[in-house]
Structures are given as structure tokens and as C-alpha cells.
Write an enzyme that holds these catalytic residues in place. Structure first.
Site, PDB file in Angstrom:
ATOM      1  N   SER A 609      42.511  43.448  42.344  1.00 55.97           N
ATOM      2  CA  SER A 609      43.660  42.326  42.345  1.00 55.97           C
ATOM      3  C   SER A 609      44.655  42.648  41.165  1.00 55.97           C
ATOM      4  CB  SER A 609      43.188  40.967  42.571  1.00 55.97           C
ATOM      5  OG  SER A 609      44.182  40.156  43.298  1.00 55.97           O
ATOM      6  N   ASP A 620      51.869  54.268  36.374  1.00 59.07           N
ATOM      7  CA  ASP A 620      53.087  54.662  36.850  1.00 59.07           C
ATOM      8  C   ASP A 620      54.204  54.922  35.890  1.00 59.07           C
ATOM      9  OD1 ASP A 620      52.047  54.756  39.256  1.00 59.07           O
ATOM     10  OD2 ASP A 620      53.132  52.907  39.998  1.00 59.07           O
ATOM     11  N   LYS A 635      41.843  46.097  46.113  1.00 60.10           N
ATOM     12  CA  LYS A 635      42.169  44.670  46.836  1.00 60.10           C
ATOM     13  C   LYS A 635      43.857  44.592  46.469  1.00 60.10           C
ATOM     14  CE  LYS A 635      42.412  39.872  46.649  1.00 60.10           C
ATOM     15  NZ  LYS A 635      43.674  39.585  46.721  1.00 60.10           N
TER      16      LYS A 635
END
Length: 891
Positions: A609, A620, A635
Site C-alpha cells: 500500500s 520512477d 495492494k
């Protein structure tokens, strides 16, 4: 991941004609069994427990929950007959996950509910018919009573021998339900034989330890005390839903603790199966039953309280008698756990099963579960500040006293004291011996400033030594669950001191007060705490940082965004997709960067999460190097906590009871690059060997009804390119180290054994074969410990930094080198008086106490292989980025 939102307009003007259950002309024949409330109950010692019936507001709560799921869940699935069928199966599997209590005759009798639960739940007058929940649960309890009575009979009459080649299938998930009661009894007998053999092997292991101790003493060797965490214990009967219930939390599965548990295999216990067992091992967030709220649990009257145990020494028992007594007690204690259930407990399981048909992260939270949810977010509880366990003899035992709590301040309690009764203020004491741990916790915890009186037996004392102590409840900050750090100092080849920082972040916590408690929790912020630690590390001139998210199951979305902003200037951290397809960016808008140096994020299959948002964003951006298991949990959904009270009052203003809340999946989140972390997780730049990599039972894909993976267009963000230029070389160096590292050779050995065990799926009931397996495991462990003891002492120094120490000048004394690496497998959380109970302790199976006989030999140092390798990678990373050759000294 939870998004905090205000109450939204809900379409409550739903109406449906109440359709009576469709019954066949001739209902399926039911197995001939004694009535639960008479013979079976008496035979099992249940004192003729009455069947559970729906409570006065249960129908409205169920209707409201179903309506919100149908209209507000991300999937917008209609609650039709197809979903009703899945709901029916999910509820049965929640009650009986191992398919060993219900018979096929039972299932056939309830089959008329399969395609009608939708009509019964979205009932006439917005009041659901929840009788199916109680009827099915009552049958489960009946079967459990029969199993307890049957086990008691076998224990008292059968001679247990284990000299055949018999093998047992332990995991019956997915297996057919037994044909009839006779078939169920065959399964129960197999399981009892397994449990008996486990006890037998445990006693054999204890005898050998005593012999080893005697040999050590005879040789004149000295004993070194062992300060280690107990090995993992399987979930126990009637256990509470896993207590890792901070927002969006996904606790790791059993495979992550397998290596630690293997060393103490002889202590393992096969639990009785319970309604909540299925949820215990799912990494889905769920509700904790003994939540830290401002109200104490209900106090039974003095007349209802069981009498306190009589004092007096017990006669010496034979080994067989001890095993029989232990197992008998365990079965009856498990049954008593369910005797304590009421309609609210049944409704909790029933509506959570309904929510899980939509996805594994939606949950119904009763009042206590909602309070526990808030406690996890706030890292604060109100009680006496003591961790409790439940021993095999039924006593609640003090495992640990929490710093700053009333218990430790009073000097009236100490570890291993046994609590036998609890009284509120001047009320009569209530006996808690053999009471389920979550019920005991409910009695002990309570509002700040209130008095609780405990009747205790001091550690090592007898019943005759009982005394009563009085404590005043207070707020206990859970500092150990907050962020913490370590500073690692090691020399490079030039003798220069190289300093690294490690930040251990167990969750993304923040202040959360959904029920507007009278005793307001202290303000909490993950980002503020991590910033304090980073500033301290920068003051101490660290040259690189590891952010350890391996045991972080998630938390506050807002905190995840803010924390990412400590390492980047500005830009999108996560993209959020609404049910209508609308996409929003959640950006870091603060241009300041607190730490701009080399950064590694350490992850595992337990990172979920919010952890995945942070790891995915930093990957990224090219800001951090991600290291860890094959992937994170996976998740990628957002939940909101919606209290039902406002909607309930709209339906019926006369309702005053707290109907709880619905944790509802409403959105999905995506990385800045557009890829979702749902199902696939975050794949590290450098993957390390791990048992979790080989398991199909860990991660989002192992859960029932997970949402699918997808992707959306990439957001606009700055790619910093801090990792790619060095990644190939970092991978090459890491692979070389891992190939020759002794700890990772042990991991590879464990992986091969695990794969073999997974393929077999059965366990031998031959005593000699099991003894041989146990001896082989002990020999492996001993050889590994001897090898670890023989390693040269590392030249590094480790300084542990708490939040309190972060604000003080200088550094504390370095920790002893034997403790510089903490075992990666997380110890079981204990249950705090005033806190939520955990899935193990609440169930009645004790967390194993530290065995003094384990200290017959000096303890071997514990090495956290993933963290040590992350440190090596960080040193390489620092060297490559600074164009200098920096290497660690030998470890």
C-alpha cells in the site's frame, strides 16, 4: 491505503420486496446429532449455551452495509444472485476454512440461502434478514462442540501410537466438506493424533535439552543468557482477525517467518480451526477485536463471574497424562472462546465476508474494531501498558511492561505475573482464567483516569500468593511502533570512517480519531518523525541512507506523499483513478529536499500500500535504488472509512447504539509512470533470494477477489536518473556477494526444502520419522549457529536512534556486536492491555515464552542478510556515484 473523506450522500432510498427463502419440498436430511443446547453442549462442558439470534439493530446495519457496498464500492457490482452465491461460500469458508466442521448435509440444508442472501439482506423496509448468519454460525458451534466432546472421549479412551506410515494433509483448504458426521470424525481424529504427536515430540525435545544442559554443566561451561524473540507460532483457534489494521495494512504471510519458525519446529501446534482463521493469514487489512478505545468492554456481573480457582498443588502427572490434560484444556478453551460470542461478533464475521466478496480490503468494522483501527493509526492506546499472552493453562500472563505506562510506573507488576481476575473501580472482580484473551483485554483497558483492580499471582508464586493491585489507566504512546533509525559506522580501505544511516519505518501512521474520543490522542505524523531522524543522521554526516520498508503494511496516503517529498523537489507521487475513470494527481508541492544523498529503499513481500507508493515513486523518479524480494505485496487500492452512525440516524433516529463503520475500496492508485501497483507490486532494481519469492501464498495474488492490474497514461515528472548509470555494476557486485555469502547459502538451502515440502503437502504421523526430521533440523541449526559464532567480529559500530535520542546531542553507546543485526523475521506482536489483540495471542495459543534451556550454549549472533546486503550495495553506490573506491571492511 485509506483516504480520509467526509460523509458522502448515499442512496438510501432503496427498496426491495422481501423474498422468503426458496425451500425445496423435502429439505436435505440433517445428520443425526444431539442438540447443541442440550446433550452436545453438556458433553463438551458448554453449560447449555443458548443459540445466537440477531440483535435489534443488526438488520439495519446489514442493510446499510450491503447498500453502501453496492452503490459506493469501486467495482459498482450489483448485489445480485451471483454475488449472493459467492457471499454464501465466503461465509462458510470464513467459519470453516479447513472444511472440517460443516458436513455436506449441513451445506445442503443451508443451500436455499445461496441465491437469496441478496434479497434477504436488501430487505423490506431497509431492514435485512440476518437470520442466515446466526443459523449457519450456530451449526458451526454445534459441530465444534461435537468435535470437542469427541476429542475428549478419544483422549480419555484411546492409546496413541505412532509407528505406522500414516500421513496427514494439514491444509484442507479447497478440499470437499466431509460427507457426514462419521467422515468429519475421521478428520477430527487425524488432527487430534497430529496434535498429540506434536506434544510428544515437544517433550522429547525438552528431555534432550535437559540432557545437553547437564552435559554443559558437568563440563564446567558457563551459561550465557539469551535475549531473543520467540519463534513464530501458528494462528490459534478462535483468533481475532489479524491486528495489523493500520490504514491499508497488509501484514506478511507465514512464509516470511518460516526460517525463524523452523528452528523451533518442535514447539509448533496445529490450531483448531476458527471462523477468523481464513482472514488471519491473508495480508488483507482487517479489524482488531480488542481495539484501544475510550470505553472499557462490558463487565459481566458478579453473579455471572466464574469462581476463582482453588489453591493447592497438583499431583505429579505422567507424560501421557500431561499431554491429555494439555489437549483437553486447549479444546475446551477454544470452545469457550466461541461461547463468549454474541450477535455482534457473528454480524462482524458475516458482513466482513460480504465485503470480501467485493475485494479483500473492504471490511465491516464494529465499534471495537473501529477503535482498534484508530489505535493503529494513532500509535496510542489507553490502558495500563502491559503486553499479555495466554498460556496453555489458561492464565493471562504479563509478557512485557510498556515504557511510560501505569503498570511499569507502579512497580506493582512484573513480567510473568499472572492476572486471574479484573475489577472495575469498586465493582466485584471478574474471573478471567480460561477467558479468551481479547475479552480479558476488553476488561483491563478503559478510559484515561479510571481505576482497574487486578488480582494477580506473582511470577513463580502459587494460588495462595494472590494479591490485588490497583492501577489508574492512562495513555500509553506506542513508541516502539514509530519510526526509528540506526547509524552504522565502518572503515573504508583508507581507514576513513564511513557512516551509513538506516531508517526502519513499520507503518505510515498519523492522527486518526473517527469516533471523536474524549481522550484525544497525541498528534502523530510519520513524515515529521522521519524528518527528525534524517536531520540527526545528516548532523552525524552519513553518506548514504537505507529506508527499510520490509515490514511496512501501509497507512496514511497523505503521509506517504509527504514522506516521498523529503527526497524529491516537487511533482506527482501517485495518480488516483476514480470509479468514473477520472484521474487525479497527488503531488508533492514542497520544493525543499531534506535529504539528497544516495538512497536505497529495502522492500519485501510484506511491503504494501503506502510503502508501494513511496517505493514506486522513488523508482520512477530514478531517485532511489529499490532492493528486496521479487516484488512488493501488490495492494494498489484506496479505502475510505465510513461511519454508519449518521446514515443509521437518517433511517431511524431512535437508534443510539454505535453501528460501527464500513471500510470501503473506492479508488485505485497508480505510479507516476502510469503503472498500477495493484496485484504486481513494485519490482526491485536488485532482487535478493528469499523464501517469500517461492511462495504462491504471499501477496495480493494469494487473496480472494483481488482487483485486476492495469495502467494509465504517465504523468509529467522529472526523471533524475540517479540509479540507471550504475545499476548494471551494482547488480554484478551484489550477485557475486550473494553467491558466496554464507547467510544466503542458508537461504538457498531453506528454499529447496520449502519447495519439497510444498510439493508433498502431507506430514508424517510416524514418531521415529518425525524425530529424525526434528534431529536433522536441530543439527542444521546447531551447525549454522556454530559457524556464526566462529565468524570474526565485524569492525563496524552500530548506534540505535529513537525519536527521543534524535533530539539529543551526540550518539548513544554502540550496541554489542552480537546484536548489530536483528533477525529479519518479525516476532509475533503481543497483545497490550488496552490495545488491540493480535491474531495469535487473542486466540488462546500462547506466544512461546523464552525457554531458559535454550541458553545452554552461548547465543549465536543474528544476521539480517537482506539489510547487510543493502548496506554493501549502498557502499558500492556511494563509491560509484562519488567516483571513489570505497569498500567495507570484512564482516
Amino acid at each position: 491505503m485509506i483516504e480520509r473523506i467526509t460523509a458522502r450522500a448515499l442512496l438510501l432510498l432503496l427498496s426491495a420486496t422481501l423474498v422468503l427463502p426458496l425451500r425445496s419440498a423435502e429439505p436435505a436430511k440433517r445428520d443425526s446429532v444431539p442438540a447443541l443446547w442440550s446433550d452436545a453442549g453438556q458433553a463438551a462442558g458448554t453449560n447449555c449455551v443458548r443459540p445466537i439470534a440477531p440483535g435489534p439493530i443488526d438488520g439495519r446495519v446489514a442493510f446499510l452495509t450491503a447498500a453502501m457496498l453496492e452503490k459506493n464500492h469501486y467495482l459498482r457490482l450489483p448485489f445480485d444472485s451471483a454475488l449472493s452465491s459467492r457471499f454464501f461460500d465466503t461465509y462458510l469458508d470464513t467459519l470453516d476454512p479447513q472444511h472440517m466442521h460443516f458436513t455436506q448435509g449441513d451445506i445442503a440444508e443451508f443451500e436455499h440461502y445461496r441465491t437469496n442472501l441478496n434479497r434477504l439482506t436488501l430487505g423490506e423496509g431497509r431492514v435485512a434478514d440476518v437470520r442466515p448468519a446466526c443459523e449457519i454460525y450456530n451449526r458451526f458451534f454445534e459441530r465444534l462442540s461435537q468435535r470437542t466432546a469427541y476429542a475428549e472421549k478419544l483422549l480419555n479412551t484411546e492409546k496413541f501410537t505412532f509407528d505406522s506410515n500414516e500421513r496427514i494433509v494439514l491444509n484442507r483448504k479447497g478440499q470437499p466438506f466431509p460427507q457426514d458426521l462419521a467422515a468429519a470424525k475421521r478428520i477430527w481424529r487425524e488432527r487430534l493424533r497430529f496434535e498429540y504427536l506434536q506434544e510428544l515430540l515437544s517433550k522429547e525435545a525438552a528431555r534432550k535439552k535437559k540432557e545437553n544442559m547437564a552435559a554443559v554443566k558437568a563440563s564446567g561451561s558457563t551459561r550465557t543468557s539469551l535475549d531473543s524473540h520467540p519463534a513464530g507460532t501458528p494462528p490459534a483457534p478462535g483468533g481475532a482477525v489479524a491486528s495489523s489494521t493500520s490504514t491499508g495494512t497488509c501484514p506478511p504471510g507465514t512464509i516470511l517467518q518460516m526460517a525463524a519458525a523452523a528452528a523451533k519446529e518442535q514447539r509448533s501446534r496445529l490450531p483448531l480451526q476458527s471462523p477468523k482463521e481464513a482472514a488471519q493469514w491473508k495480508p488483507a487489512p482487517a479489524a482488531a477485536p480488542g481495539a484501544a478505545g475510550a470505553q472499557a468492554g462490558p463487565t459481566p456481573s458478579a453473579e455471572a463471574a466464574a469462581p476463582l480457582r482453588a489453591a493447592g498443588p497438583a499431583p505429579r502427572k505422567t507424560e501421557a497424562e500431561e499431554i491429555v490434560a494439555t489437549l483437553n484444556h486447549r479444546y475446551h478453551r477454544n470452545l469457550r472462546f466461541f461461547e463468549d460470542w454474541n450477535n455482534e461478533d457473528v454480524l462482524q464475521i458475516y458482513l466482513t465476508a460480504l465485503a470480501h466478496v467485493y475485494d479483500p480490503h473492504s471490511d465491516y468494522l464494529g465499534r471495537q474494531q473501529l477503535e482498534g483501527f484508530a489505535m493503529q493509526m494513532n500509535l496510542s492506546l489507553f490502558g495500563i501498558g502491559a503486553e499479555l499472552t495466554l498460556s496453555d493453562d489458561g492464565y493471562c500472563t504479563i509478557r512485557r511492561l510498556l515504557p511510560g505506562g501505569p503498570a511499569i510506573k507502579s512497580n506493582k507488576l512484573k513480567e510473568n505475573d499472572r492476572v486471574v481476575a479484573v475489577a472495575q473501580g469498586d465493582q466485584a472482580p471478574v474471573d478471567i482464567v480460561d477467558l479468551s484473551l481479547n475479552k480479558a483485554v476488553q476488561l483491563i483497558r478503559g478510559p484515561k483516569g479510571t481505576e482497574v483492580r487486578l488480582t494477580i499471582i506473582p511470577a513463580g508464586g502459587s494460588d495462595a500468593d494472590r494479591r490485588v493491585i490497583s492501577l489508574v489507566r492512562d495513555e500509553i504512546p506506542l513508541e516502539e511502533q514509530a519510526a526509528k533509525a540506526k547509524l552504522i559506522e565502518l572503515p573504508d580501505f583508507e581507514g576513513r570512517k564511513l557512516r551509513l544511516g538506516v531508517i526502519d519505518l513499520p507503518s505510515f501512521y498519523s492522527t486518526f480519531d473517527p469516533v471523536n474520543t474524549k481522550d484525544k490522542p497525541e498528534q502523530k505524523s510519520t513524515t515529521v518523525d522521519v524528518a527528525r531522524l534524517l536531520k540527526k543522521l545528516k548532523q552525524e554526516k552519513v553518506e548514504g541512507v537505507v529506508l527499510d520498508l520490509r515490514h511496512n503494511g501501509g497507512g496514511s496516503l497523505e503521509e506517504a506523499i509527504k514522506l516521498t517529498g523529503l527526497f524529491i523537489k516537487t511533482g506527482p507521487v501517485v495518480q488516483i483513478k476514480e470509479v468514473d475513470g477520472t484521474i487525479q494527481e497527488a503531488d508533492d508541492t514542497d520544493p525543499s529536499v531534506l535529504y539528497d544523498g544516495p538512497l536505497i529503499v529495502l522492500t519485501s513481500r510484506g511491503s504494501a500500500s503506502a510503502s508501494e507508493i513511496v517505493a514506486g515513486a522513488l523508482q520512477d523518479y530514478g531517485r532511489a535504488l529499490i532492493v528486496g524480494d521479487r516484488s512488493t505485496h501488490g495492494k494498489g487500492t484506496v479505502q475510505s472509512v465510513n461511519q454508519l452512525r449518521p446514515y443509521m440516524r437518517m433511517m431511524d433516529s431512535s437508534v443510539t447504539n454505535d453501528p460501527g463503520a464500513l471500510k470501503l475500496t473506492i479508488k485505485k492508485f497508480y505510479r507516476p509512470s502510469g503503472a498500477s501497483t495493484q496485484l504486481r507490486g513494485v519490482v526491485p532494481d536488485i532482487i535478493l533470494p528469499s523464501l517469500a519469492n517461492e511462495s504462491k501464498d504471499v501477496g495480493e495474488s494469494a487473496l480472494e477477489n483481488p482487483l485486476a492490474w492495469d495502467e494509465i497514461p504517465s504523468a509529467k515528472y522529472d526523471h533524475l536518473n540517479r540509479v540507471d548509470p550504475y545499476l548494471a555494476e551494482l547488480r554484478r557486485r551484489s550477485a557475486e556477494r550473494v553467491a558466496s555469502d554464507k547467510e544466503y547459502s542458508y537461504v538457498r538451502e531453506d528454499v529447496q526444502r520449502f519447495i519439497k515440502q510444498q510439493a508433498d503437502k502431507t506430514v508424517s504421523l510416524n514418531e521415529q520419522a518425525r524425530l529424525k526430521e526434528s534431529e536433522d533440523q536441530q543439527a542444521r541449526n546447531k551447525a549454522r549457529d556454530n559457524e556464526r559464532r566462529a565468524r570474526p567480529e565485524p569492525s563496524e559500530k552500530v548506534y540505535e536512534l529513537t525519536l527521543k535520542l534524535a533530539d539529543e546531542p551526540g550518539l548513544p553507546a554502540p550496541v554489542p556486536w552480537t546484536n548489530t543485526a536483528v533477525a529479519a523475521a518479525s516476532p509475533h506482536p503481543a497483545t497490550s492491555a488496552g490495545a488491540s489483540t493480535n491474531s495469535v495471542a487473542a486466540a488462546g495459543t500462547p506466544i512461546p515464552a523464552e525457554d531458559p534451556e535454550d541458553a545452554a550454549e552461548p547465543p549465536a549472533p543474528a544476521f539480517d542478510a537482506p539489510l547487510l546486503e543493502a548496506e554493501h550495495i549502498l557502499v558500492d553506490y556511494i563509491g560509484l556515484t562519488s567516483k571513489e573506491t570505497v569498500a567495507t571492511a570484512g564482516r
